[in-house]
Design a protein around this motif. Structure first.
Motif, PDB file in Angstrom:
ATOM      1  N   ARG A  84       0.817  -1.224   0.000  1.00 48.31           N
ATOM      2  CA  ARG A  84       0.000   0.000   0.000  1.00 48.31           C
ATOM      3  C   ARG A  84       0.847   1.269   0.000  1.00 48.31           C
ATOM      4  O   ARG A  84       0.335   2.351  -0.291  1.00 48.31           O
ATOM      5  CB  ARG A  84      -0.942  -0.002   1.204  1.00 48.31           C
ATOM      6  CG  ARG A  84      -0.210  -0.009   2.537  1.00 48.31           C
ATOM      7  CD  ARG A  84      -1.173  -0.037   3.719  1.00 48.31           C
ATOM      8  NE  ARG A  84      -1.962   1.154   3.833  1.00 48.31           N
ATOM      9  CZ  ARG A  84      -3.284   1.186   3.842  1.00 48.31           C
ATOM     10  NH1 ARG A  84      -3.980   0.067   3.735  1.00 48.31           N
ATOM     11  NH2 ARG A  84      -3.928   2.325   3.949  1.00 48.31           N
ATOM     12  N   GLU A 109       4.239   3.092  -5.150  1.00 46.38           N
ATOM     13  CA  GLU A 109       3.483   3.188  -6.399  1.00 46.38           C
ATOM     14  C   GLU A 109       3.822   2.048  -7.361  1.00 46.38           C
ATOM     15  O   GLU A 109       2.997   1.678  -8.193  1.00 46.38           O
ATOM     16  CB  GLU A 109       3.679   4.556  -7.067  1.00 46.38           C
ATOM     17  CG  GLU A 109       5.108   4.882  -7.446  1.00 46.38           C
ATOM     18  CD  GLU A 109       5.253   6.335  -7.925  1.00 46.38           C
ATOM     19  OE1 GLU A 109       4.763   7.234  -7.217  1.00 46.38           O
ATOM     20  OE2 GLU A 109       5.851   6.549  -8.989  1.00 46.38           O
ATOM     21  N   ARG A 116      -3.303  -3.223  -2.750  1.00 46.69           N
ATOM     22  CA  ARG A 116      -3.386  -1.942  -3.485  1.00 46.69           C
ATOM     23  C   ARG A 116      -4.841  -1.523  -3.639  1.00 46.69           C
ATOM     24  O   ARG A 116      -5.177  -0.349  -3.440  1.00 46.69           O
ATOM     25  CB  ARG A 116      -2.731  -2.087  -4.866  1.00 46.69           C
ATOM     26  CG  ARG A 116      -1.213  -2.175  -4.819  1.00 46.69           C
ATOM     27  CD  ARG A 116      -0.652  -2.345  -6.231  1.00 46.69           C
ATOM     28  NE  ARG A 116      -0.854  -1.169  -7.062  1.00 46.69           N
ATOM     29  CZ  ARG A 116      -0.012  -0.153  -7.145  1.00 46.69           C
ATOM     30  NH1 ARG A 116       1.115  -0.170  -6.456  1.00 46.69           N
ATOM     31  NH2 ARG A 116      -0.279   0.890  -7.916  1.00 46.69           N
ATOM     32  N   LEU A 126      -5.291   2.418  -4.315  1.00 48.04           N
ATOM     33  CA  LEU A 126      -4.281   2.722  -5.328  1.00 48.04           C
ATOM     34  C   LEU A 126      -4.782   2.246  -6.693  1.00 48.04           C
ATOM     35  O   LEU A 126      -5.331   1.156  -6.811  1.00 48.04           O
ATOM     36  CB  LEU A 126      -2.961   2.002  -5.018  1.00 48.04           C
ATOM     37  CG  LEU A 126      -2.240   2.379  -3.729  1.00 48.04           C
ATOM     38  CD1 LEU A 126      -0.934   1.600  -3.606  1.00 48.04           C
ATOM     39  CD2 LEU A 126      -1.953   3.866  -3.714  1.00 48.04           C
TER      40      LEU A 126
END
Ligand SMILES: NC(=O)C1=CN([C@@H]2O[C@H](COP(=O)(O)OP(=O)(O)OC[C@H]3O[C@@H](n4cnc5c(N)ncnc54)[C@H](O)[C@@H]3O)[C@@H](O)[C@H]2O)C=CC1
Ligand SMILES: O=C(O)C1=N[C@H](C(=O)O)C[C@H](O)C1
Length: 247
Positions: free
Chosen positions: A123, A126, A157, A162
């Motif tokens: 998490r 990127e 994610r 994300l």
């Protein structure tokens, strides 16, 4: 004194199966009642309480169907599992609610921790890519461990909100950016001298984090195999990953 657990090994002549036979035979609380190789009749394993499957992705579902029809529990190390296969196993288990099936993408305790650490880190970065490395006779690619790790990273994610990774995916040569598993790039290396290894590489602004695990010998998998055998009889239903069997 309690009776030993009766255990059968499927794929007994293979690299993992032969180690598993030795490990079971050496454990005082387990009894090796069948060591089944390719072409041997499965009926020789009908008396087992737990079957350890270490065969190949093309054989394992037939073995599971045969054993679950008889109410035998399973510890499965064989790779090649998809969500569809999990659903099929749940359907078979519904007919035999007292049986348990553990599917362990990796029995190595260090590998289980590597996957947990990767899921925890996912998490915060990127970018995430997986590089798995195995011996040159491995039949499947990517590995079951890499597939499972990619799924864990994708889930982490998604739950952190994300989106897709921002990294370039353009390839001049097909495959140069690896395989896309749940949005995570996976690179499979096969080379002499390797056993089973995985790196998970995370990247963010000005920093990277690499989590690496190495199995240097197949004995590394045996404590996890034995743990699975000892616990699966008390865990009806389908369990994926050794994590929940660890204290
Ligand atoms: N979960 C884990 O920690 C690990 C999983 N594996 C997986 O375990 C599987 C076996 O790996 P290896 O031992 O390296 O392969 P291997 O090729 O050395 O052994 C597989 C054995 O299964 C036998 N076999 C095939 N079909 C069979 C059937 N229907 N009944 C009985 N035996 C059958 C083959 O003849 C062979 O002897 C692979 O899917 C591999 O990815 C391997 C290492 C660790
Ligand atoms: O085939 C192997 O050797 C291994 N298979 C499993 C996998 O596919 O992840 C576990 C470990 O990586 C060794």
């Amino acid at each position: 004194m309690t009776e030993p657990i009766r255990v059968g090994v499927l794929g007994a002549k293979g690299r993992m199966g032969s180690e598993a036979c030795k490990a079971v035979a050496a454990a005082a609380d387990l009894e090796l009642v069948a060591a089944i190789g390719r072409g041997d009749p499965l009926d020789a394993a009908a008396d087992a309480q737990v079957l350890i499957d270490l065969t190949n992705p093309g054989a394992v579902m037939d073995n599971l169907r045969w054993g679950l029809e008889r109410g035998i529990s399973f510890v499965v190390g064989t790779s090649g599992f998809t969500e569809q296969r999990h659903e099929q196993i749940r359907a078979w288990l519904a007919e035999k609610p007292s049986a348990g099936v553990l599917i362990a993408p990796n029995f190595g305790i260090g590998a289980v921790l590597m996957m947990q650490f990767a899921a925890k880190a996912a998490r915060y970065f990127e970018s995430a890519e997986i590089i798995e490395q195995h011996h040159p006779r491995k039949l499947d690619a990517p590995s079951g461990t890499a597939t499972h790790t990619a799924r864990l990273i994708a889930q982490a994610r998604a739950s952190a909100g994300l989106g897709p990774m921002p990294d370039a995916t353009k390839e001049e040569v097909p495959g140069a950016r690896g395989a896309d598993l749940d949005g995570v790039r996976v690179h499979a290396v096969r080379a002499a001298g390797l056993v089973a290894h995985q790196e998970v590489l995370f990247g963010s602004l000005g920093e990277t984090l690499t989590i690496r695990h190495d199995s240097l010998d197949r004995v590394s998998f045996m404590p996890g195999v034995l743990l699975g055998v000892r616990k699966v009889l008390g865990r009806p239903g389908l369990t994926i990953g050794l994590d929940s069997f660890l204290d």
